[in-house]
Scaffold this active site. Structure first.
Site: not given
Length: 345
Positions: A60, A64, A67, A104, A136, A196, A268
């Site tokens: 990616c 972040c 991550c 998901c 999702c 979400c 959640r």
């Protein structure tokens, strides 16, 4: 308990001072108040079981800080291209067999691009939807057209977390803006897809950052149908690798405050459960959490498996929430009559 909390219509005009007053309550008093709200608006013995699969891992371009899938960090997470439809549908069936009612799919993309990979994801959405699971996706930023295509394919929900407060955001991510995240949430909402959106605690943020994030979520024109509360799972090679684990009491404060502010929302209990005891998780359920992710991995980090969660459910007397279940505006639980291709609002 504040009179405003006992009304049937959730508020979207919370002030920061009001949220502070809730968040900083003595923790046992906070749990009791959240449990009362939870009982009014939700089926308290019911918890939704979800499974999250990384359908495209690593590489990616984002930065972040938490991550392990960011290309710029040196972690042990292997990079793999988009999984085949067959592998994804097999994983979805395994999740369903294990008791999950929401599946998901996450892809380590900055944003969705209109290409063959996106077409394949749309096919995955159709296939999982046909299994009777809520489907999702979390694919990065989406525009209005892409959100519409996902809706037409049968997408039930889209995850796009705020992560932290706007004030703390640039300390965690610099490759996209807070406004970019809010725009994606707006595009998803316009398409009629369930939203979400939550955040992560343990990033080095302050309590005020946590309160500010909850302020944004609870003052959206319509509350997210789902708010994940994640505890950072530090990963070697990322800038936040040395961050200490957050305590269960910090998780409880976030969950309880979210439950009071957004009573009809699914709250959640997400990343970080692997390090929590059953007793700690039980306190989170008491404070208003009514969903978990089950399965050996949560994207790339360890997570409790189906067998462990089934044993916990039996011990605590919890039952799995059915797919495609909605709450009426007065908090009475009912099964959605719409076909599985329709997203819940």
């Amino acid at each position: 308990m504040t009179d405003a909390l006992t009304t049937s219509t959730p508020r979207t005009d919370w002030t920061l001072d009001e949220i502070r007053a809730i968040y900083y309550k003595p923790v046992l008093e906070l749990i009791v108040e959240a449990a009362q709200v939870h009982k009014q608006f939700q089926a308290t013995g019911e918890v939704q079981v979800c499974t999250l699969l990384s359908v495209k891992t690593g590489g990616c371009p984002e930065d972040c800080a938490y991550c392990p899938q960011a290309a710029r960090y040196h972690t042990d997470v292997p990079v793999h291209k988009l999984l085949s439809n067959e592998v994804v549908l097999q994983a979805a069936q395994k999740a369903k067999d294990g008791g999950s009612t929401r599946f998901c799919m996450g892809a380590a993309w900055r944003e969705v691009r209109d290409n063959r990979d996106f077409d394949r994801v749309l096919e995955m959405v159709e296939g999982v939807n046909e299994m009777g699971l809520e489907v999702c996706c979390t694919l990065g930023m989406v525009n209005e057209y892409q959100a519409e295509r996902l809706k037409q394919a049968g997408l039930f929900a889209y995850n796009h977390n705020l992560d932290t407060s706007e004030e703390n955001y640039n300390n965690i991510i610099t490759t996209r803006t807070y406004g970019d995240r809010l725009n994606t949430i707006e595009n998803v909402r316009k398409a009629g897809i369930s939203v979400c959106s939550g955040g992560i605690i343990g990033l080095g943020e302050t309590n005020e950052d946590r309160i500010a994030m909850l302020h944004v979520l609870s003052n959206l024109p319509q509350h997210p149908e789902s708010v994940p509360v994640n505890a950072l799972v530090p990963v070697e090679g990322t800038p936040l690798a040395e961050q200490p684990r957050v305590s269960v009491w910090e998780m409880i404060r976030m969950i309880a405050t979210a439950r009071i502010l957004m009573p009809q929302t699914m709250v959640r209990l997400s990343a970080g459960r692997q390090e929590m005891t059953v007793t700690e998780q039980a306190l989170c359920f008491l404070a208003g959490a009514n969903s978990i992710f089950s399965g050996e991995k949560l994207l790339t980090t360890p997570n409790p498996g189906f067998a462990d969660d089934q044993a916990m459910f039996e011990l605590l007397g919890l039952t799995p929430r059915k797919s495609f279940k909605t709450e009426s505006s007065c908090g009475v639980i009912k099964d959605a009559a719409a076909p599985v291709t329709a997203a819940a609002e």
